[in-house]
Design a protein around this motif. Structure first.
Motif, PDB file in Angstrom:
ATOM      1  N   GLY A   7       0.820  -1.202   0.000  1.00  0.00           N
ATOM      2  CA  GLY A   7       0.000   0.000   0.000  1.00  0.00           C
ATOM      3  C   GLY A   7       0.854   1.253   0.000  1.00  0.00           C
ATOM      4  N   ALA A   8       0.209   2.386  -0.244  1.00  0.00           N
ATOM      5  CA  ALA A   8       0.908   3.667  -0.317  1.00  0.00           C
ATOM      6  C   ALA A   8       1.592   4.015   1.002  1.00  0.00           C
ATOM      7  CB  ALA A   8      -0.062   4.770  -0.723  1.00  0.00           C
ATOM      8  N   VAL A  14       3.767   9.977  -2.700  1.00  0.00           N
ATOM      9  CA  VAL A  14       3.601   8.605  -3.184  1.00  0.00           C
ATOM     10  C   VAL A  14       2.452   8.546  -4.190  1.00  0.00           C
ATOM     11  CG1 VAL A  14       2.976   6.245  -2.532  1.00  0.00           C
ATOM     12  CG2 VAL A  14       4.610   7.531  -1.144  1.00  0.00           C
ATOM     13  N   THR A  15       1.338   9.175  -3.861  1.00  0.00           N
ATOM     14  CA  THR A  15       0.181   9.156  -4.754  1.00  0.00           C
ATOM     15  C   THR A  15       0.522   9.758  -6.106  1.00  0.00           C
ATOM     16  OG1 THR A  15      -1.341   9.262  -2.881  1.00  0.00           O
ATOM     17  CG2 THR A  15      -2.212   9.937  -5.024  1.00  0.00           C
ATOM     18  N   ARG A  16       1.230  10.900  -6.113  1.00  0.00           N
ATOM     19  CA  ARG A  16       1.625  11.526  -7.381  1.00  0.00           C
ATOM     20  C   ARG A  16       2.514  10.589  -8.197  1.00  0.00           C
ATOM     21  NH1 ARG A  16       1.801  16.068  -4.104  1.00  0.00           N
ATOM     22  NH2 ARG A  16       4.022  15.857  -3.697  1.00  0.00           N
ATOM     23  N   MET A  17       3.515   9.975  -7.541  1.00  0.00           N
ATOM     24  CA  MET A  17       4.431   9.105  -8.269  1.00  0.00           C
ATOM     25  C   MET A  17       3.716   7.840  -8.751  1.00  0.00           C
ATOM     26  SD  MET A  17       7.302   8.605  -9.675  1.00  0.00           S
ATOM     27  CE  MET A  17       8.260   9.959  -9.043  1.00  0.00           C
ATOM     28  N   LEU A  18       2.823   7.293  -7.949  1.00  0.00           N
ATOM     29  CA  LEU A  18       2.085   6.100  -8.375  1.00  0.00           C
ATOM     30  C   LEU A  18       1.281   6.401  -9.638  1.00  0.00           C
ATOM     31  CD1 LEU A  18       0.824   4.592  -4.998  1.00  0.00           C
ATOM     32  CD2 LEU A  18       2.793   3.889  -6.368  1.00  0.00           C
ATOM     33  N   ASN A  19       0.688   7.583  -9.709  1.00  0.00           N
ATOM     34  CA  ASN A  19      -0.065   7.954 -10.912  1.00  0.00           C
ATOM     35  C   ASN A  19       0.844   8.026 -12.130  1.00  0.00           C
ATOM     36  OD1 ASN A  19      -2.578   8.069  -9.660  1.00  0.00           O
ATOM     37  ND2 ASN A  19      -2.299  10.196  -9.045  1.00  0.00           N
ATOM     38  N   ILE A  20       2.037   8.582 -11.950  1.00  0.00           N
ATOM     39  CA  ILE A  20       2.998   8.646 -13.057  1.00  0.00           C
ATOM     40  C   ILE A  20       3.389   7.243 -13.508  1.00  0.00           C
ATOM     41  CG2 ILE A  20       5.386   9.268 -13.635  1.00  0.00           C
ATOM     42  CD1 ILE A  20       4.971  11.758 -11.768  1.00  0.00           C
TER      43      ILE A  20
END
Length: 123
Positions: A25-26, A40-46
């Protein structure tokens, strides 16, 4: 597809965490990398946009085949460098050694890490 050191560090964190627990998980990624959850959320989207991971409902994160191979190859390079850097006589903590190995692994071509005989040098 060009991956930065940061992209590779995230993939490596997910790769390593997934070897310990199947449900990454994040929060675990944020804790491992010592970054904020929004980062983390921004990088996961990328990484999802690049087809390197999948984020399922309830936040479970899995590497795609491409993401898995990129993370595995990066890990191998990092491990080789972690073995070689201490021979330089540098006084580094384990964290500093990992940081240096990650920077070099992201920047150096695979051929730079081959043994002398396999890198085209006379043996």
């Amino acid at each position: 597809m060009e991956l930065t050191e940061t992209h590779l560090r995230y993939l490596l964190a997910i790769y390593d965490l997934s070897r310990v627990t199947p449900d990454v998980g994040a929060a675990a990624i944020a804790n491992t990398l010592k970054v904020s959850r929004p980062s983390v959320t921004r990088m996961l989207n990328i990484l999802m946009d690049r087809g390197l991971l999948v984020r399922e409902r309830y936040g479970k994160i899995y590497l795609t085949d491409t993401g898995f191979l990129a993370a595995r190859d990066f890990k191998r390079k990092v491990e080789r460098l972690q073995a070689r850097i201490p021979r330089m006589g540098l006084r580094l903590t384990e964290e500093e050694l990992l940081d240096a190995a990650c920077v070099l692994a992201a920047a150096l071509p695979e051929s730079a890490l081959e043994d002398g005989e396999t890198a085209g040098q006379p043996g």
